[in-house]
Design a protein around this motif. Sequence first.
Motif, PDB file in Angstrom:
ATOM      1  N   LYS A  58       0.825  -1.215   0.000  1.00 35.57           N
ATOM      2  CA  LYS A  58       0.000   0.000   0.000  1.00 35.57           C
ATOM      3  C   LYS A  58       0.855   1.260   0.000  1.00 35.57           C
ATOM      4  O   LYS A  58       0.587   2.217  -0.737  1.00 35.57           O
ATOM      5  CB  LYS A  58      -0.921  -0.007   1.223  1.00 35.57           C
ATOM      6  CG  LYS A  58      -2.114  -0.928   1.106  1.00 35.57           C
ATOM      7  CD  LYS A  58      -3.010  -0.779   2.332  1.00 35.57           C
ATOM      8  CE  LYS A  58      -4.252  -1.639   2.212  1.00 35.57           C
ATOM      9  NZ  LYS A  58      -5.130  -1.513   3.405  1.00 35.57           N
ATOM     10  N   ALA A  59       1.881   1.253   0.852  1.00 33.91           N
ATOM     11  CA  ALA A  59       2.756   2.426   0.947  1.00 33.91           C
ATOM     12  C   ALA A  59       3.525   2.642  -0.358  1.00 33.91           C
ATOM     13  O   ALA A  59       3.694   3.785  -0.811  1.00 33.91           O
ATOM     14  CB  ALA A  59       3.733   2.256   2.109  1.00 33.91           C
TER      15      ALA A  59
ATOM     16  N   ARG B 236       1.126   3.958  -3.151  1.00 29.76           N
ATOM     17  CA  ARG B 236       0.794   5.363  -2.898  1.00 29.76           C
ATOM     18  C   ARG B 236       1.935   6.274  -3.325  1.00 29.76           C
ATOM     19  O   ARG B 236       1.716   7.306  -3.992  1.00 29.76           O
ATOM     20  CB  ARG B 236       0.490   5.549  -1.409  1.00 29.76           C
ATOM     21  CG  ARG B 236       0.078   6.962  -1.030  1.00 29.76           C
ATOM     22  CD  ARG B 236      -0.473   7.014   0.389  1.00 29.76           C
ATOM     23  NE  ARG B 236       0.467   6.486   1.371  1.00 29.76           N
ATOM     24  CZ  ARG B 236       0.284   5.364   2.049  1.00 29.76           C
ATOM     25  NH1 ARG B 236      -0.796   4.621   1.835  1.00 29.76           N
ATOM     26  NH2 ARG B 236       1.169   4.968   2.938  1.00 29.76           N
ATOM     27  N   GLU B 237       3.174   5.904  -2.986  1.00 27.53           N
ATOM     28  CA  GLU B 237       4.316   6.740  -3.336  1.00 27.53           C
ATOM     29  C   GLU B 237       4.573   6.744  -4.841  1.00 27.53           C
ATOM     30  O   GLU B 237       4.888   7.792  -5.428  1.00 27.53           O
ATOM     31  CB  GLU B 237       5.569   6.266  -2.588  1.00 27.53           C
ATOM     32  CG  GLU B 237       6.815   7.093  -2.836  1.00 27.53           C
ATOM     33  CD  GLU B 237       6.661   8.559  -2.433  1.00 27.53           C
ATOM     34  OE1 GLU B 237       7.368   9.411  -3.008  1.00 27.53           O
ATOM     35  OE2 GLU B 237       5.821   8.857  -1.548  1.00 27.53           O
TER      36      GLU B 237
ATOM     37  N   ILE C 254       9.156   2.270   7.192  1.00 30.59           N
ATOM     38  CA  ILE C 254       8.465   1.959   5.946  1.00 30.59           C
ATOM     39  C   ILE C 254       8.841   2.903   4.809  1.00 30.59           C
ATOM     40  O   ILE C 254       9.038   2.465   3.669  1.00 30.59           O
ATOM     41  CB  ILE C 254       6.933   1.965   6.166  1.00 30.59           C
ATOM     42  CG1 ILE C 254       6.186   1.598   4.879  1.00 30.59           C
ATOM     43  CG2 ILE C 254       6.454   3.290   6.728  1.00 30.59           C
ATOM     44  CD1 ILE C 254       6.375   0.178   4.422  1.00 30.59           C
ATOM     45  N   ASP C 255       8.968   4.209   5.078  1.00 30.08           N
ATOM     46  CA  ASP C 255       9.310   5.161   4.014  1.00 30.08           C
ATOM     47  C   ASP C 255      10.673   4.847   3.411  1.00 30.08           C
ATOM     48  O   ASP C 255      10.883   5.008   2.200  1.00 30.08           O
ATOM     49  CB  ASP C 255       9.307   6.595   4.544  1.00 30.08           C
ATOM     50  CG  ASP C 255       7.913   7.083   4.906  1.00 30.08           C
ATOM     51  OD1 ASP C 255       6.939   6.342   4.650  1.00 30.08           O
ATOM     52  OD2 ASP C 255       7.795   8.196   5.455  1.00 30.08           O
TER      53      ASP C 255
ATOM     54  N   VAL D 145      10.322   1.731   1.167  1.00 31.38           N
ATOM     55  CA  VAL D 145       9.691   2.117  -0.101  1.00 31.38           C
ATOM     56  C   VAL D 145      10.696   2.818  -1.013  1.00 31.38           C
ATOM     57  O   VAL D 145      10.789   2.514  -2.212  1.00 31.38           O
ATOM     58  CB  VAL D 145       8.472   3.020   0.158  1.00 31.38           C
ATOM     59  CG1 VAL D 145       8.012   3.711  -1.123  1.00 31.38           C
ATOM     60  CG2 VAL D 145       7.332   2.200   0.758  1.00 31.38           C
TER      61      VAL D 145
ATOM     62  N   TYR E  75       0.919   9.552  13.418  1.00 32.16           N
ATOM     63  CA  TYR E  75      -0.017   9.148  12.367  1.00 32.16           C
ATOM     64  C   TYR E  75      -1.297   8.598  12.985  1.00 32.16           C
ATOM     65  O   TYR E  75      -2.411   8.895  12.523  1.00 32.16           O
ATOM     66  CB  TYR E  75       0.625   8.088  11.471  1.00 32.16           C
ATOM     67  CG  TYR E  75      -0.265   7.588  10.356  1.00 32.16           C
ATOM     68  CD1 TYR E  75      -0.288   8.220   9.120  1.00 32.16           C
ATOM     69  CD2 TYR E  75      -1.100   6.480  10.546  1.00 32.16           C
ATOM     70  CE1 TYR E  75      -1.110   7.768   8.094  1.00 32.16           C
ATOM     71  CE2 TYR E  75      -1.926   6.027   9.531  1.00 32.16           C
ATOM     72  CZ  TYR E  75      -1.926   6.670   8.309  1.00 32.16           C
ATOM     73  OH  TYR E  75      -2.746   6.221   7.303  1.00 32.16           O
TER      74      TYR E  75
END
Length: 260
Positions: free
Chosen positions: A14-15, A18-19, A170-171, A174, A253
């Motif tokens: 998902k992440a 989205r990116e 997570i960032d 990704v 978040y």
Amino acid sequence: MKIIVTGSEGFIGKALCRELRNRGVDVVGIDRVCGTEAADIWHILAGGGIDAVIHLAAQTSVFNDDREQILNDNILTFISVADACTAYGVRLVYASSSTANPCNTTSMYGISKHFDEQYASIYCKNAIGVRLHNVYGPNPRKGTLLNILMNSEEVTLYNGGLNTRCFTYIDDAVEGLICAIVCKEKLINVVNPQVCTVKEFAEEVSKHNGVKLKCVGEKREFDNPYQDVNVTLFCPLLNYTPFSKGITKVFDYAEESEER
């Protein structure tokens, strides 16, 4: 660009989707929960116009003892995806794991990821594996350490909480997967170089939610006290997020989500 992402509804998927979309990429998501299987990429690739496949779909727990399930989802499906990318000359980026490093392998999950790396190196020359290390972030997967810490009043930490890990936000994971699309290596690490104990990680979470921690000397089957990082592999020079800052982001978040 037009990119297929398998496991698009998963925690990392998902992440990533989205990116990629934020960067103007046309994303084709494939996920079992949406009624599509990773092996379906054969039909999609046959139509042309795909620049890359990022393969994330897999069973992801070292504690999963369903070997037939892991064989099917992590090995046989991977072979199908890799063969499809080879047949149509499409770039393959696939998620591997710190447990694929032989000295870290304690379970069928690790065995499957090590197999994938070996298979790709021989049969899919246009592939790059990304060894991800203990990825965490907002809305963590059920059963992961962070999910348990965020949803329990008291948590037992085995081996005295002294197991060491490289928790990667997570960032950063990704960004590493996106970097891999154009990387010329065959296998890379995406790993926060900051090593910490499970106890240190849990204590940082406890600062935010007050979860009680109980350390016991017992060791769990398939658990690895120390995860070695193969430093001979290339690692993208990202601004890796310190775990204390990453945990703060997770709770920020969560608070923002509640307010919305």
